[in-house]
Scaffold this active site. Structure first.
Site, PDB file in Angstrom:
ATOM      1  N   HIS A   1       9.344   3.852  -8.989  1.00 50.89           N
ATOM      2  CA  HIS A   1      10.410   2.871  -8.785  1.00 50.89           C
ATOM      3  C   HIS A   1       9.982   1.403  -8.871  1.00 50.89           C
ATOM      4  O   HIS A   1      10.818   0.532  -8.677  1.00 50.89           O
ATOM      5  CB  HIS A   1      11.140   3.151  -7.469  1.00 50.89           C
ATOM      6  CG  HIS A   1      10.229   3.189  -6.278  1.00 50.89           C
ATOM      7  ND1 HIS A   1       9.694   4.359  -5.796  1.00 50.89           N
ATOM      8  CD2 HIS A   1       9.758   2.213  -5.492  1.00 50.89           C
ATOM      9  CE1 HIS A   1       8.933   4.090  -4.748  1.00 50.89           C
ATOM     10  NE2 HIS A   1       8.949   2.794  -4.541  1.00 50.89           N
TER      11      HIS A   1
ATOM     12  N   HIS B   1       4.215   5.076   2.775  1.00 49.50           N
ATOM     13  CA  HIS B   1       4.830   4.933   1.459  1.00 49.50           C
ATOM     14  C   HIS B   1       3.830   4.325   0.486  1.00 49.50           C
ATOM     15  O   HIS B   1       3.448   3.169   0.627  1.00 49.50           O
ATOM     16  CB  HIS B   1       6.084   4.066   1.560  1.00 49.50           C
ATOM     17  CG  HIS B   1       6.732   3.840   0.233  1.00 49.50           C
ATOM     18  ND1 HIS B   1       7.317   4.853  -0.485  1.00 49.50           N
ATOM     19  CD2 HIS B   1       6.850   2.726  -0.535  1.00 49.50           C
ATOM     20  CE1 HIS B   1       7.785   4.372  -1.618  1.00 49.50           C
ATOM     21  NE2 HIS B   1       7.515   3.088  -1.684  1.00 49.50           N
TER      22      HIS B   1
ATOM     23  N   ASP C   1      12.483   4.454  -0.963  1.00 45.21           N
ATOM     24  CA  ASP C   1      12.354   3.123  -1.563  1.00 45.21           C
ATOM     25  C   ASP C   1      13.092   2.874  -2.874  1.00 45.21           C
ATOM     26  O   ASP C   1      13.278   1.719  -3.248  1.00 45.21           O
ATOM     27  CB  ASP C   1      10.862   2.771  -1.728  1.00 45.21           C
ATOM     28  CG  ASP C   1      10.628   1.277  -1.830  1.00 45.21           C
ATOM     29  OD1 ASP C   1      11.486   0.509  -1.335  1.00 45.21           O
ATOM     30  OD2 ASP C   1       9.614   0.857  -2.414  1.00 45.21           O
TER      31      ASP C   1
ATOM     32  N   ASP D   1       4.761   0.798   4.086  1.00 40.09           N
ATOM     33  CA  ASP D   1       3.961   0.847   2.865  1.00 40.09           C
ATOM     34  C   ASP D   1       2.470   0.944   3.188  1.00 40.09           C
ATOM     35  O   ASP D   1       1.932   0.130   3.951  1.00 40.09           O
ATOM     36  CB  ASP D   1       4.195  -0.429   2.039  1.00 40.09           C
ATOM     37  CG  ASP D   1       5.618  -0.505   1.504  1.00 40.09           C
ATOM     38  OD1 ASP D   1       6.406   0.417   1.789  1.00 40.09           O
ATOM     39  OD2 ASP D   1       5.938  -1.492   0.819  1.00 40.09           O
TER      40      ASP D   1
ATOM     41  N   ASP E   1       3.084   3.277  -3.198  1.00 40.06           N
ATOM     42  CA  ASP E   1       3.554   3.024  -4.559  1.00 40.06           C
ATOM     43  C   ASP E   1       2.414   3.257  -5.546  1.00 40.06           C
ATOM     44  O   ASP E   1       1.370   2.604  -5.414  1.00 40.06           O
ATOM     45  CB  ASP E   1       4.025   1.570  -4.700  1.00 40.06           C
ATOM     46  CG  ASP E   1       5.232   1.276  -3.833  1.00 40.06           C
ATOM     47  OD1 ASP E   1       6.227   2.005  -3.952  1.00 40.06           O
ATOM     48  OD2 ASP E   1       5.170   0.323  -3.012  1.00 40.06           O
TER      49      ASP E   1
HETATM   50 ZN   LIG Z   1       7.972   1.707  -3.155  1.00 41.96          ZN
END
Ligand SMILES: [Zn+2]
Length: 1182
Positions: free
Chosen positions: A597, A207, A321, A458, A209
């Site tokens: 997000h 994941h 998420d 993550d 970000d």
């Molecule tokens: Zn995230």
């Protein structure tokens, strides 16, 4: 029939009158003496020539008029508009000879100069005589009928599970479930092992970000690139390995760095079904605060990139998420051609409820969809998180042992204190049994024997050894399991789609195997009373800026596409397509990135928010430049004269921002007796009549419309702060602009001379409780008082009354009916509760229901004028403005509220705007929108804490009783709740000293002077028999149009001072549409397609084709629609006749992001966009 006959008569009269008048003027010229005679003869010849010319002109005019009248007779209503335009334009031509003033007057007195429909909207402009008071008609009522009306009165989806019902019945009691803390002790019958074979897919994922604790680029350079770099060789080592990845903002960065050979290797992994791109958006968007325009746009950006570069079309959605889930996302993915989707952060009580019924897999159905065409297969993950401890089964201390990155000796461990063991021949039997026990327990929560076991977290797999540890150890487990049929399982690495395919394979014989579900998954709590409702409001400055960028990007896309098409049509190579396309792509990607997000959610670190802010600013400025350049190109009369000069653009931008966190500045137009032009652009698909305000250097202004008539305007002084007046260098002038659909109108401003009637009105100002003496300002009336009597402002429709001591709104009266509605506005402060866990960027944990702030004698400034009146109140934390415009049309039907919030002096406090009305929603049911796309029913429950009753309000909310509805339209996303009947709190800003334990590791203290903007709309129901709190509700049609006006402003771009004296001539207006879109159809975007993205030469060369997205907005027909300049047409759109000069060639309907071509469209037929639906077309414009 009668109407056009009258028209024809009137027009004929006008032409004849003009001709006769000119002849008369000519033959009465004096002529005496021989010299004089020859001069007179010459003069006569010249005049005869002029008459000839005029007659020719008139011949053309008559031919044109004949043509339009003919069309009008055939029932073409659009002919009427053309006719009006023609008369206005041509009479302008004709009157450009002597005595024009008389002629104008004469023409203005013609009884049939304006058809009724247009007269309503432009009544004031067209009929006002010099000296006449400015008056406005509220506009005629428009009847809406058709499919949307039947939908809005239907019962809706009728799904097996209605999430609103679930919330209603759940106790939210949170008992301790043991190993699975929020669930129960999951058991299974051991005999099942031999009877039910599990098919297990372990899905490795990482994941990533695009910005959170680090900026997007820092993450890429330090982590994400390593993931990709290791992925390539490690995946190639063993053909059984699989991997999924979601964020194209990262993937495309890496792709750009690859040489052809490595690109081929990546392509091979993808084509072989081993590397799967899931969702494939630019980011994994927040689903609470985002607007559907931006969600689609970032998916379009990702999908266009994928399809263009790799030929990949994702079919499974992956959203592990985002902090709560919107049904809008399910709809959008469905219409993009997706088959499956996955969600994870669902309230723990809802997870448990769905697990109990084996309903974590369901067909997500739109609540308004009675036809059931929107059903989308959705898998909800059952446990606390998407990390390894919470994905193999209910017991995290067991699952953690199968995260081989946490092997003893590494820097990671298992907090449950049982470390993983590397898989060896001696432990594999026991390890496999232990793991299988978890998988089988997990399978009890689902209806099939297929098990999904995500393996990642993550930024995982950034080091080579993690690839080895996870893949090798799991492969040993799989090999053992697959060799031992008595274990009752088959296990392998899989992609997400591998899993879904297996589920569908198992269930394909049984229709309706999965339950249908309607509703959404807000508000999320991950444990206890930790509701994630703070992020609905965190960093409101950037939530507001997000929408500003959206409106500018959308408007730039549309006008750029038109400019491109006209440039092609005119073979004009001087339009800077490539430069503009580059700016657009930058803006698309900046906005796309911000939908992530942790970005729009306001849950990233301060410096990361600044990074997003700078990107947004770059995108915004670029979009504005594209808009100004495209408008300039379209409005320049002789396209050959147009020249692009980046250093000296023809038009100034409507606004500029000096920094990403500063407020916009508007240009001040230098006025003199020489007229200067302001170009007003309307990005909506219907003609718009709206108040436009610009800053000018003179108080006395004359504003002229595109047809050369002076229009009413209002000037008000510019106040630098609450008390003083500027030195007179800046004034705000407002006028009503009438701008064609997707078009541009050119207004002219000049300093008015003395003694002329310029229809320019000066506003008067009253101060209450001024802190110092008030400066007077030229001719403006400015007075001050210290009384505390209530006061009011009004327009032709509404009167708003304010409390004399607080200056805040208290009553709204509809003038026509005399109906009065209590509408008390207050501001309330919330503290952070005094427990270990406190409010932070994600969580809202207030110390109570909020205390009203007492405003002791704030400074109040009231400005009144015929076109706009406003009340400014300078409270301690908010500069609050309520505005009523007096314009023909929609805007006059609602109250405008602007706040400038500043809570930088507070500590651990949040602030709301609290509006108390007399709406009797005793059950505390209210409706909030989901992504500006649809309304969702909400209810306030005492069984939930305050923070659990807060919902996102991306663009609107309403409360209602059987007689009336009170709507708040919002220009930005904020949190909202209804704690008492009739009372709404909109959270405006939050300032929090501490972290709330969700990984951010900081508070929220980077507050700024933060603007927000709303409209309050009070509507009375036509039909009181309707249920007052239906399961499915829609905004009124009026509310939809008002909301578009709020979110998609008119852009006023002055002609640059550098080009004031250049010979460039502008058209009076640019009006590309032949048939406007009906009221209920919104042009979401008209987006030029980018060329092959990974080719340096072609990257920014725009294609001839564009994506046109049309949305049939849901509307409730039980409220009257009036004041609109559009007409409803049951969602039917005339594609072939849409544009007057452009054609839509090679027209195809496609899925929402153009991944799949649907039917070729016969443009000649009216295309019906069904209610609620968004349709995408691909077409070449020429
Ligand atoms: Zn995230």
């Amino acid at each position: 029939m009668k109407r056009y006959m009258v028209w024809w008569g009137a027009l004929f009269f006008l032409v004849m009158f003009t001709s006769l008048y000119l002849m008369l003027e000519t033959v009465t010229s004096p002529n005496t003496g021989s010299l004089a005679r020859s001069e007179a003869m010459e003069g006569m010849e010249a005049k005869i020539h002029m008459i000839e010319q005029d007659l020719n002109k008139n011949k053309e005019l008559i031919a044109d008029i004949k043509n339009w009248v003919g069309l009008l007779a055939k029932g073409d209503d659009n002919a009427l508009g053309h006719l009006v335009k023609l008369v206005n334009e041509k009479s302008g031509d004709v009157v450009a000879v002597p005595k024009k003033d008389d002629l104008v007057k004469d023409q203005a007195q013609k009884p049939v100069a304006v058809p009724e429909a247009l007269k309503q909207d432009s009544a004031a402009r067209e009929t006002a005589k010099p000296g006449e008071i400015y008056e406005v008609s509220p506009g005629e009522k428009v009847t809406v009928s058709g499919s949307m009306c039947s939908l809005s009165s239907s019962k809706g989806a009728n799904a097996d599970i209605d999430m609103h019902q679930v919330v209603d019945t759940l106790p939210f009691d949170n008992p301790d479930g043991g190993a699975w803390k929020q669930g129960w002790d999951v058991k299974y019958d051991p005999s099942e092992v031999s009877t039910k074979k599990l098919k297990i897919f372990v899905v490795p994922h990482s994941h990533c970000d695009p910005g959170w604790i680090k900026t997007y680029m820092d993450y890429y350079r330090q982590q994400t690139r390593n993931i990709f770099e290791n992925m390539l060789p490690k995946m190639e080592e063993d053909s059984r390995r699989k991997f999924i990845f979601a964020e194209i903002s990262y993937f495309s960065l890496w792709w750009d760095e690859l040489d052809a050979m490595r690109r081929d290797r990546v392509k091979k992994l993808i084509d072989g079904g081993r590397l799967e791109i899931v969702t494939g958006g630019w980011v994994m968007p927040d689903e609470a605060n985002t607007h559907y325009f931006a969600i689609i746009d970032q998916l379009l950006e990702g999908h266009q990139w994928l399809n263009g570069t790799l030929g990949v079309r994702p079919k499974s959605g992956w959203a592990v998420d985002p902090f709560g889930y919107s049904s809008t996302m399910a709809y959008l993915l469905k219409r993009m051609g997706f088959e499956n989707m996955l969600i994870q952060r669902v309230h723990y009580s809802m997870k448990k409820y769905l697990s109990r019924q084996q309903s974590l897999e369901f067909m997500w159905r739109q609540q308004w969809d009675s036809e059931h065409t929107t059903d989308m297969f959705c898998h909800a993950m059952p446990f606390y998180s998407y990390d390894v401890p919470h994905t193999c089964g209910p017991d995290p201390k067991v699952c953690c042992q199968f995260d081989f990155r946490r092997l003893p000796g590494s820097k990671y461990n298992c907090p449950w204190r049982i470390p993983p063991q590397a898989i060896t021949d001696s432990n594999v039997a026991e390890r496999a049994r232990t793991l299988l026990d978890q998988y089988r327990k997990k399978s009890q929560l689902y209806k099939t024997g297929v098990v999904l076991a995500p393996l990642g977290d993550d930024f995982r797999y950034d080091k080579a050894d993690e690839w080895d540890l996870q893949y090798n150890n799991y492969q040993k487990l799989f090999d053992y399991i697959n060799k031992h049929p008595e274990l009752g399982a088959e296990a392998q690495f899989g992609t997400l789609t591998d899993y879904f395919d297996a589920v569908h394979e198992e269930t394909k014989q049984t229709p309706s195997f999965f339950p249908s579900l309607s509703g959404d998954f807000f508000t999320y709590a991950d444990k206890d009373d930790h509701y994630w409702s703070g992020y609905f409001t965190s960093r409101p400055f950037h939530k507001n800026m997000d929408r500003v960028v959206e409106a500018n990007l959308r408007s730039a896309e549309i006008i750029f596409t038109l400019a491109q098409a006209y440039a092609r049509k005119n073979r004009a190579s001087n339009f800077p397509s490539v430069e503009m396309m580059k700016k657009l792509v930058t803006a698309r990607r900046s906005l796309g990135l911000f939908q992530h997000h942790d970005a729009i959610a306001g849950t990233a670190k301060d410096f990361v928010i600044n990074d997003y802010g700078e990107r947004l600013l770059e995108g915004l400025t670029g979009a504005k430049q594209v808009m100004a350049e495209s408008a300039a190109f379209l409005v320049v009369k002789d396209k050959g004269q147009y020249k692009y000069d980046a250093a000296a653009p023809i038009l100034d931008l409507d606004q500029v921002r000096e920094a990403h966190d500063s407020l916009p500045l508007r240009p001040v137009i230098q006025l003199s007796s020489t007229p200067t032009q302001v170009i007003v652009y309307n990005s909506l698909g219907h003609r718009r009549v709206q108040l436009v305000s610009v800053f000018v250097t003179q108080a006395s202004v004359e504003v002229t419309n595109p047809y050369g008539s002076v229009v009413h305007s209002q000037t008000q002084p510019f106040f630098v702060d609450s008390n003083t007046v500027t030195d007179g260098s800046r004034f705000k002038v407002s006028f009503v602009a009438e701008v064609p659909a997707l078009g541009v109108a050119v207004y002219t401003l000049k300093q008015a001379g003395d003694g002329q009637d310029t229809k320019n009105h000066l506003a008067s100002t009253t101060f209450i409780n001024p802190k110092s003496s008030v400066n007077s300002q030229g001719a403006f009336s400015i007075r001050s008082t210290t009384g505390n009597e209530d006061f009011s402002i009004k327009n032709s429709v509404l009167e708003a009354t304010f409390d004399g001591s607080s200056g805040l709104l208290k009553l709204v009266k509809t003038l026509a009916t005399g109906e009065e509605r209590k509408t008390y506005v207050k501001f309330a402060l919330f503290g952070a509760r005094n427990t270990k866990e406190k409010s932070g960027a994600y969580l809202f944990l207030p110390d109570g229901p909020g205390q009203n702030t007492d405003e002791i004698k704030p400074v109040i400034r009231i400005t009144r004028g015929p076109m706009v009146s406003e009340v400014h109140v300078f409270t301690k934390y908010v500069h609050h403005v309520v505005r009523l415009v007096n314009t023909p049309g929609v805007d006059a039907l609602s109250l405008d509220i602007h706040n400038m919030v500043d809570i930088r002096t507070l500590s651990n406090r949040e602030i709301s705007m609290r509006i108390h009305t007399d709406i009797a929603n005793d059950d505390r049911i209210f409706y909030t929108d989901l992504n500006g796309f649809q309304m969702q029913r909400r209810q306030t429950y005492d069984k939930l804490p305050l923070q659990g009753n807060v919902y996102p309000m991306p663009s609107s909310m309403f409360i209602q009783d059987s007689a009336a509805r009170f709507s708040i339209l919002s220009a930005q996303s904020l949190g909202v709740f209804v704690s008492k009947p009739g009372q709404v709190d909109i959270m405006l800003d939050r300032r929090l000293n501490q972290d709330d334990g969700r990984g951010l590791q900081q508070g929220v203290l980077d507050n700024r002077l933060t603007p927000n903007h709303f409209r309050l709309l009070l509507e009375t129901r036509k039909d009181v028999t309707q249920t007052k709190s239906p399961g499915v509700a829609f905004p009124s049609h009026l509310s939809n149009v008002a909301s578009l006006h709020l979110m998609q402003p008119l852009f006023a771009m002055p002609r640059s001072a550098k080009h004031a004296h250049t010979p460039l001539t502008f058209l009076s207006e640019f009006s590309p549409m032949n048939v406007e879109l009906p009221c209920e159809v919104h042009l979401v975007n008209l987006r030029t397609l980018q060329n092959k993205d990974d080719s340096a030469d072609l990257k920014y060369v725009p294609r001839d084709s564009a994506a046109m997205l049309l949305h049939h907005m849901g509307g409730d027909c039980s409220f009257p629609l009036h004041g609109v300049s559009c007409r409803p047409n049951d969602g039917k759109v005339s594609l072939a006749q849409m544009f007057s000069e452009l054609k839509l060639n090679d027209l195809h309907e496609t899925t929402l992001t153009l991944m799949h071509d649907l039917e070729e469209v016969d443009a000649v037929m009216e295309f019906p966009v069904p209610p609620m639906e968004i349709k995408t077309f691909k077409a070449a414009l020429s």
